[in-house]
Design a protein around this motif. Sequence first.
Motif, short mmCIF file in Angstrom:
data_model
loop_
_atom_site.label_atom_id
_atom_site.label_comp_id
_atom_site.label_asym_id
_atom_site.label_seq_id
_atom_site.Cartn_x
_atom_site.Cartn_y
_atom_site.Cartn_z
N LEU A 58 2.61 39.05 -22.48
CA LEU A 58 3.33 37.92 -22.86
C LEU A 58 1.22 37.49 -22.11
CD1 LEU A 58 6.09 37.59 -20.68
CD2 LEU A 58 5.80 37.50 -23.15
N VAL A 59 0.29 37.18 -23.16
CA VAL A 59 -0.65 36.02 -23.21
C VAL A 59 -0.73 35.78 -23.48
CG1 VAL A 59 -3.19 36.85 -23.06
CG2 VAL A 59 -1.73 39.17 -22.39
N PRO A 60 -0.44 34.04 -22.97
CA PRO A 60 -0.81 32.82 -23.88
C PRO A 60 -1.50 32.74 -25.30
CG PRO A 60 -1.33 32.63 -21.92
CD PRO A 60 -1.24 33.91 -21.89
N ALA A 61 -2.95 32.74 -25.05
CA ALA A 61 -3.51 32.91 -26.22
C ALA A 61 -3.20 33.81 -27.53
CB ALA A 61 -5.19 33.29 -26.44
N ASN A 62 -2.43 35.34 -27.47
CA ASN A 62 -2.53 36.50 -28.74
C ASN A 62 -0.93 36.15 -28.40
OD1 ASN A 62 -2.81 38.69 -29.69
ND2 ASN A 62 -2.18 39.89 -28.44
N THR A 63 -0.25 34.52 -28.65
CA THR A 63 1.46 34.30 -28.88
C THR A 63 2.08 33.70 -29.38
OG1 THR A 63 1.83 35.63 -26.09
CG2 THR A 63 3.82 34.12 -27.66
N ASN A 64 2.55 34.24 -30.68
CA ASN A 64 2.54 32.75 -31.54
C ASN A 64 3.89 32.99 -32.19
OD1 ASN A 64 2.12 35.59 -33.44
ND2 ASN A 64 0.98 34.37 -34.63
N GLU A 65 4.80 33.42 -31.23
CA GLU A 65 6.14 33.46 -31.57
C GLU A 65 7.14 33.31 -30.30
OE1 GLU A 65 8.07 35.97 -30.07
OE2 GLU A 65 6.29 37.05 -29.04
N MET A 66 8.28 33.04 -31.08
CA MET A 66 8.82 32.56 -29.68
C MET A 66 9.31 33.41 -28.51
SD MET A 66 8.27 29.26 -29.51
CE MET A 66 9.41 29.13 -27.98
N GLY A 67 9.84 34.52 -29.07
CA GLY A 67 10.87 35.49 -28.05
C GLY A 67 9.31 35.48 -26.53
N GLY A 68 7.76 35.76 -26.69
CA GLY A 68 6.87 35.68 -25.51
C GLY A 68 6.72 33.90 -24.83
N GLY A 69 6.97 33.46 -26.50
CA GLY A 69 6.24 31.56 -25.88
C GLY A 69 7.81 31.27 -25.16
N LYS A 70 8.97 31.08 -24.96
CA LYS A 70 9.47 30.69 -24.85
C LYS A 70 9.24 30.93 -23.53
CE LYS A 70 12.92 31.59 -26.68
NZ LYS A 70 15.01 32.00 -27.17
N VAL A 71 9.14 32.47 -22.70
CA VAL A 71 8.78 32.34 -21.57
C VAL A 71 7.20 32.19 -21.47
CG1 VAL A 71 8.62 34.45 -20.06
CG2 VAL A 71 10.22 34.90 -22.32
N ILE A 72 5.96 32.31 -21.37
CA ILE A 72 4.84 31.96 -21.72
C ILE A 72 4.53 30.76 -20.88
CG2 ILE A 72 2.87 31.14 -22.44
CD1 ILE A 72 2.68 33.84 -23.61
N ARG A 73 6.10 29.50 -21.34
CA ARG A 73 5.39 28.07 -21.00
C ARG A 73 6.85 27.65 -20.34
NH1 ARG A 73 10.43 24.59 -24.09
NH2 ARG A 73 8.24 23.24 -24.42
N TYR A 74 7.02 28.39 -19.86
CA TYR A 74 7.26 28.39 -17.88
C TYR A 74 6.84 28.99 -16.99
CZ TYR A 74 11.07 25.51 -19.51
OH TYR A 74 11.46 24.52 -20.27
N LEU A 75 6.05 30.08 -17.65
CA LEU A 75 5.37 30.86 -16.38
C LEU A 75 3.67 30.28 -16.26
CD1 LEU A 75 5.93 34.69 -17.41
CD2 LEU A 75 6.91 33.29 -16.12
N PHE A 76 3.42 29.63 -16.98
CA PHE A 76 2.21 28.59 -17.06
C PHE A 76 2.45 27.14 -17.27
CE2 PHE A 76 0.75 33.22 -18.13
CZ PHE A 76 -0.09 33.66 -17.72
N GLU A 77 0.82 27.45 -16.44
CA GLU A 77 0.87 25.32 -16.70
C GLU A 77 -0.39 25.16 -17.32
OE1 GLU A 77 2.27 22.45 -17.69
OE2 GLU A 77 3.47 22.03 -16.18
N GLY A 78 -0.22 24.29 -18.19
CA GLY A 78 -2.28 23.68 -18.67
C GLY A 78 -2.71 22.17 -18.11
N LEU A 79 -3.35 21.56 -19.24
CA LEU A 79 -4.18 20.77 -18.53
C LEU A 79 -3.21 19.32 -18.35
CD1 LEU A 79 -7.42 21.19 -19.61
CD2 LEU A 79 -7.06 20.75 -17.43
N VAL A 80 -1.95 19.19 -19.44
CA VAL A 80 -1.51 18.35 -19.75
C VAL A 80 0.24 18.65 -20.10
CG1 VAL A 80 -2.46 16.48 -20.26
CG2 VAL A 80 -1.76 17.85 -22.17
N SER A 81 1.61 17.85 -20.38
CA SER A 81 2.70 18.26 -20.94
C SER A 81 3.11 17.53 -21.49
CB SER A 81 3.67 19.46 -19.78
OG SER A 81 4.09 18.08 -18.98
N TYR A 82 4.31 18.07 -21.79
CA TYR A 82 5.15 16.56 -22.79
C TYR A 82 6.29 16.68 -22.21
CZ TYR A 82 1.35 14.74 -25.83
OH TYR A 82 0.01 14.63 -25.62
N ASP A 83 7.66 15.50 -21.60
CA ASP A 83 8.85 15.89 -21.77
C ASP A 83 9.55 15.56 -22.40
OD1 ASP A 83 9.00 13.42 -22.22
OD2 ASP A 83 8.69 12.67 -19.56
N ALA A 84 11.31 15.71 -22.66
CA ALA A 84 11.79 15.46 -23.74
C ALA A 84 12.11 13.69 -24.02
CB ALA A 84 13.23 15.77 -22.91
N LYS A 85 11.01 13.06 -23.33
CA LYS A 85 11.21 12.13 -24.92
C LYS A 85 9.83 12.04 -24.93
CE LYS A 85 14.02 9.82 -21.22
NZ LYS A 85 14.59 8.97 -20.56
#
Length: 551
Positions: A58-85
Amino acid sequence: MVSRKWGVRLIAGLAAAASLVSVAGCGNSGNSGDKKDSAKASGDAIIKVDNTEPQSPLVPANTNEMGGGKVIRYLFEGLVSYDAKGKQHMEVAKSITPNADATQYTIKLNDGWKFTNGEKVTASSFADAWSYAANVKNAQKQGSRMSIIKGYDEMQDPNTPADAKLSGLEVIDPLTLQVTLKSPDSVFPIQLAHQSFFPLPSAAFKDMKAFGKAPIGDGPYKFKSWQPNTDIMVVKNPDYRGSRKAANAGIDYRVYTNEDAAYADLQSGNLDVMEEVPQSALKTFRTDSSVKAFVQPGSSYQGFIIPESLPHFALGKEGNLRRQAISMAINRKQIVSKIYQNTKTPSTDFTSPLVPEHSAKLKNSGNLQYNPTKAKELWKQADEISKFTGSFKIAYNSDAAHKPWVDAVSNSLKNTLGIDASGDPYPTFSDIRNRVTDRSIKTAFRSGWMLDYPTAEDYMTPLYASSSADGHGSNDGDYKNPQFDAALDKALSQTDVAKRTADFQAAQEILLDDLPSIPLWNEDVAAAASTKVSNVHFDYTNLPTYNTVTK
């Protein structure tokens, strides 16, 4: 983001995309659900969701599929994010200020952010992570995302030192990062929502593989455990400072290799949220009293890629004729209606109706329309150049419901073009992705893409730019067309929204002629949740906002 399978409609004038302005935080607000539902929840429940086994650590820059991506997006926070709207939230960034021509950005960070090991998040946390991703020696699957930054090309030299830094990154002070780009990029503030731009703690660089098995992030959740092929557990991070605060105690990402088994668990209450119902339930899930059904427009793309290396299909006259013939031989509307109960939208371009740059009236869009007569003519013209022999196969992973559409497409190709066409199943998503990644696959193969951030650029640069080919990104078919690259660069240099949109569409018209992939449809949200949970929302990626779910 590549998806095993696979949104409220976005507001057309997204703040960061509307114009080239300084972006500054005005206070964070989390995604909130219905107040009545919230009152019922205790907030101490673990939410169980379906997932696939990640292809890589689970390394952000080495993950390009959603099995890992769905986990990474909640373990990390970046400079900006977008909400459901579709609203942009400043997270670690306090402000993102461009110069006049969008070639340089000054990023100010909020003070007080920490990784879950207590280390402070600083400008170096970003600069070091981005440089690591860009360095060719590290072979990061998302490394090409850094190609917009000055110094990336130099770091593609095999002799690049392991500790080399991107020359376009300057740490002014612990809370200020100056980014110089190779060329103007007016959507850079939007791209920063992508996980490849997440920060990394210093501990990661000591042993990246080990770090990926027990990652340390700065997101709304922190890592707890990973049982391969069983589940990944994350728990609430009480020190998280951003907008995506957890309304539950954690997320249990359960690995399923059979979607029907996952749906049965959902019906019985042993699973809480399923991002997409299986094909077998499409006729009944809306009226199934044992689940809560969700149907709304979505952004995910489904299609299949014909590699440039496949005989008879290389970029050029013969290859383009064959790709166009194959595309015109497919009755997308019929497949969507009969197999998927109209829970998908037939493709009219390479984006989706959820981004402002989408259009159904582009030049060459007729190549995505069912036209069997013309398909036969084009195939015959291609045969006059070089006779096609053998079979045409479409590889897919059988741990998701792809067989029905692959069989339908194959039958269309058989009946219209008179060729031997069939599906080529692989047991799991990881199996097929490994073959695609190492370029050992010798057939066409299914492809899916989940929007990473809300702009048409995300459907183009990672999937079709030359810089993303040859294992440097998600251009899995290794499509390289200098004309497309130039058109894309022109769009990115535009600071005027209308001109940028027109240039993105001009770039798409090239894709619609070359067809580096064969777009089939956009995946609408067709999801379900247990009757025990509330506050289930879906964002622009078609994924649930797991942090809002309560039970």
